[in-house]
Design a protein around this motif. Structure first.
Motif, PDB file in Angstrom:
ATOM      1  N   ILE A  32      14.972  -6.256  96.289  1.00 52.35           N
ATOM      2  CA  ILE A  32      14.311  -6.163  97.600  1.00 52.35           C
ATOM      3  C   ILE A  32      14.227  -7.542  98.237  1.00 52.35           C
ATOM      4  O   ILE A  32      14.491  -7.705  99.433  1.00 52.35           O
ATOM      5  CB  ILE A  32      12.907  -5.536  97.441  1.00 52.35           C
ATOM      6  CG1 ILE A  32      13.038  -4.066  97.072  1.00 52.35           C
ATOM      7  CG2 ILE A  32      12.089  -5.693  98.707  1.00 52.35           C
ATOM      8  CD1 ILE A  32      11.735  -3.396  96.687  1.00 52.35           C
ATOM      9  N   SER A  33      13.868  -8.540  97.445  1.00 56.61           N
ATOM     10  CA  SER A  33      13.788  -9.910  97.975  1.00 56.61           C
ATOM     11  C   SER A  33      15.150 -10.373  98.474  1.00 56.61           C
ATOM     12  O   SER A  33      15.259 -11.002  99.536  1.00 56.61           O
ATOM     13  CB  SER A  33      13.280 -10.873  96.912  1.00 56.61           C
ATOM     14  OG  SER A  33      11.959 -10.559  96.555  1.00 56.61           O
ATOM     15  N   ASN A  34      16.192 -10.083  97.718  1.00 54.61           N
ATOM     16  CA  ASN A  34      17.550 -10.485  98.109  1.00 54.61           C
ATOM     17  C   ASN A  34      17.966  -9.775  99.391  1.00 54.61           C
ATOM     18  O   ASN A  34      18.549 -10.382 100.285  1.00 54.61           O
ATOM     19  CB  ASN A  34      18.549 -10.197  97.000  1.00 54.61           C
ATOM     20  CG  ASN A  34      18.388 -11.147  95.823  1.00 54.61           C
ATOM     21  OD1 ASN A  34      17.811 -12.218  95.970  1.00 54.61           O
ATOM     22  ND2 ASN A  34      18.889 -10.753  94.662  1.00 54.61           N
ATOM     23  N   SER A  35      17.681  -8.485  99.493  1.00 56.16           N
ATOM     24  CA  SER A  35      18.091  -7.757 100.705  1.00 56.16           C
ATOM     25  C   SER A  35      17.284  -8.222 101.909  1.00 56.16           C
ATOM     26  O   SER A  35      17.802  -8.305 103.013  1.00 56.16           O
ATOM     27  CB  SER A  35      17.938  -6.257 100.504  1.00 56.16           C
ATOM     28  OG  SER A  35      16.582  -5.900 100.381  1.00 56.16           O
TER      29      SER A  35
ATOM     30  N   GLY B 162      10.237  -1.932  79.337  1.00 51.59           N
ATOM     31  CA  GLY B 162      11.391  -1.474  80.123  1.00 51.59           C
ATOM     32  C   GLY B 162      11.027  -1.235  81.578  1.00 51.59           C
ATOM     33  O   GLY B 162      11.776  -1.623  82.491  1.00 51.59           O
ATOM     34  N   LEU B 163       9.875  -0.618  81.811  1.00 46.46           N
ATOM     35  CA  LEU B 163       9.442  -0.364  83.186  1.00 46.46           C
ATOM     36  C   LEU B 163       9.162  -1.663  83.937  1.00 46.46           C
ATOM     37  O   LEU B 163       9.483  -1.789  85.125  1.00 46.46           O
ATOM     38  CB  LEU B 163       8.209   0.537  83.190  1.00 46.46           C
ATOM     39  CG  LEU B 163       8.445   1.984  82.750  1.00 46.46           C
ATOM     40  CD1 LEU B 163       7.113   2.710  82.597  1.00 46.46           C
ATOM     41  CD2 LEU B 163       9.343   2.700  83.743  1.00 46.46           C
ATOM     42  N   LEU B 164       8.572  -2.646  83.247  1.00 50.28           N
ATOM     43  CA  LEU B 164       8.322  -3.940  83.886  1.00 50.28           C
ATOM     44  C   LEU B 164       9.632  -4.643  84.243  1.00 50.28           C
ATOM     45  O   LEU B 164       9.772  -5.212  85.330  1.00 50.28           O
ATOM     46  CB  LEU B 164       7.470  -4.830  82.979  1.00 50.28           C
ATOM     47  CG  LEU B 164       5.984  -4.489  82.909  1.00 50.28           C
ATOM     48  CD1 LEU B 164       5.305  -5.331  81.836  1.00 50.28           C
ATOM     49  CD2 LEU B 164       5.309  -4.715  84.249  1.00 50.28           C
ATOM     50  N   ARG B 165      10.587  -4.603  83.340  1.00 55.70           N
ATOM     51  CA  ARG B 165      11.892  -5.220  83.632  1.00 55.70           C
ATOM     52  C   ARG B 165      12.552  -4.526  84.822  1.00 55.70           C
ATOM     53  O   ARG B 165      13.142  -5.175  85.692  1.00 55.70           O
ATOM     54  CB  ARG B 165      12.794  -5.153  82.401  1.00 55.70           C
ATOM     55  CG  ARG B 165      12.356  -6.069  81.283  1.00 55.70           C
ATOM     56  CD  ARG B 165      13.311  -5.957  80.087  1.00 55.70           C
ATOM     57  NE  ARG B 165      12.786  -6.623  78.915  1.00 55.70           N
ATOM     58  CZ  ARG B 165      12.901  -7.923  78.678  1.00 55.70           C
ATOM     59  NH1 ARG B 165      13.528  -8.689  79.550  1.00 55.70           N
ATOM     60  NH2 ARG B 165      12.395  -8.454  77.592  1.00 55.70           N
ATOM     61  N   GLN B 166      12.442  -3.228  84.846  1.00 57.70           N
ATOM     62  CA  GLN B 166      13.017  -2.456  85.955  1.00 57.70           C
ATOM     63  C   GLN B 166      12.326  -2.824  87.271  1.00 57.70           C
ATOM     64  O   GLN B 166      12.979  -3.006  88.295  1.00 57.70           O
ATOM     65  CB  GLN B 166      12.831  -0.967  85.661  1.00 57.70           C
ATOM     66  CG  GLN B 166      13.781  -0.057  86.335  1.00 57.70           C
ATOM     67  CD  GLN B 166      13.573   1.382  85.854  1.00 57.70           C
ATOM     68  OE1 GLN B 166      12.484   1.756  85.424  1.00 57.70           O
ATOM     69  NE2 GLN B 166      14.624   2.163  85.919  1.00 57.70           N
ATOM     70  N   ALA B 167      10.992  -2.967  87.229  1.00 62.29           N
ATOM     71  CA  ALA B 167      10.248  -3.335  88.438  1.00 62.29           C
ATOM     72  C   ALA B 167      10.616  -4.733  88.907  1.00 62.29           C
ATOM     73  O   ALA B 167      10.758  -4.976  90.109  1.00 62.29           O
ATOM     74  CB  ALA B 167       8.753  -3.244  88.170  1.00 62.29           C
ATOM     75  N   ILE B 168      10.799  -5.655  87.955  1.00 66.66           N
ATOM     76  CA  ILE B 168      11.182  -7.029  88.318  1.00 66.66           C
ATOM     77  C   ILE B 168      12.552  -7.039  88.968  1.00 66.66           C
ATOM     78  O   ILE B 168      12.766  -7.710  89.981  1.00 66.66           O
ATOM     79  CB  ILE B 168      11.125  -7.953  87.084  1.00 66.66           C
ATOM     80  CG1 ILE B 168       9.663  -8.161  86.655  1.00 66.66           C
ATOM     81  CG2 ILE B 168      11.798  -9.290  87.354  1.00 66.66           C
ATOM     82  CD1 ILE B 168       9.497  -8.858  85.316  1.00 66.66           C
ATOM     83  N   SER B 169      13.495  -6.289  88.406  1.00 66.32           N
ATOM     84  CA  SER B 169      14.844  -6.271  88.995  1.00 66.32           C
ATOM     85  C   SER B 169      14.816  -5.621  90.372  1.00 66.32           C
ATOM     86  O   SER B 169      15.500  -6.077  91.294  1.00 66.32           O
ATOM     87  CB  SER B 169      15.840  -5.577  88.068  1.00 66.32           C
ATOM     88  OG  SER B 169      15.682  -4.179  88.114  1.00 66.32           O
ATOM     89  N   MET B 170      14.013  -4.577  90.552  1.00 65.87           N
ATOM     90  CA  MET B 170      13.889  -3.966  91.888  1.00 65.87           C
ATOM     91  C   MET B 170      13.279  -4.947  92.873  1.00 65.87           C
ATOM     92  O   MET B 170      13.698  -5.025  94.034  1.00 65.87           O
ATOM     93  CB  MET B 170      13.042  -2.700  91.827  1.00 65.87           C
ATOM     94  CG  MET B 170      13.708  -1.545  91.160  1.00 65.87           C
ATOM     95  SD  MET B 170      12.573  -0.173  91.167  1.00 65.87           S
ATOM     96  CE  MET B 170      13.726   1.154  91.376  1.00 65.87           C
TER      97      MET B 170
END
Length: 128
Positions: free
Chosen positions: A101-104, A89-97
């Protein structure tokens, strides 16, 4: 008659002699000697069996310890599924963050340098 008496006396003597030999052959000291002989002959073999058994016991104790340790490791691995789910779950959360960040950052570059994007497009378009 003398022959009969003589035969009777010889029989008695031979019976007494046989009985004496039987008593001597089965006397306790003779029995103890035979027991001692038996122990002396069989003791080295028994000692060897004992040392072999002790060695096997040590080896089996080592194997038992290894198996118990492996079982406890497997049980602890089975109990660690909760931690792996948490890590997932933490890895998925880090990937989405990271994606956010990349998108912004990509939007900022497009918004700050609109001319750079056009120039890059013109260069690619005129290179045909």
């Amino acid at each position: 008659m003398e022959d009969q008496e003589m035969q009777l006396k010889v029989k008695r003597v031979s019976d007494k002699f046989t009985e004496s030999m039987y008593v001597l052959a089965n006397e306790p000291s003779v029995a103890l000697y035979r027991l001692q002989e038996h122990v002396r002959r069989s003791l080295p073999e028994l000692v060897q069996h004992k040392t072999d058994m002790q060695s096997w016991e040590e080896q089996s104790q080592g194997a038992i310890y290894s198996v118990e340790y492996a079982c406890s490791a497997v049980k602890s691995m089975a109990n660690s599924t909760l931690y792996f789910k948490s890590i997932d779950g933490l890895l998925r959360q880090a990937i989405s963050m990271k994606e956010q960040i990349s998108n912004s950052q990509g939007r900022r570059k497009r918004g700050v340098e609109p001319g750079a994007v056009k120039e890059a497009g013109e260069k690619h378009g005129s290179g045909l």
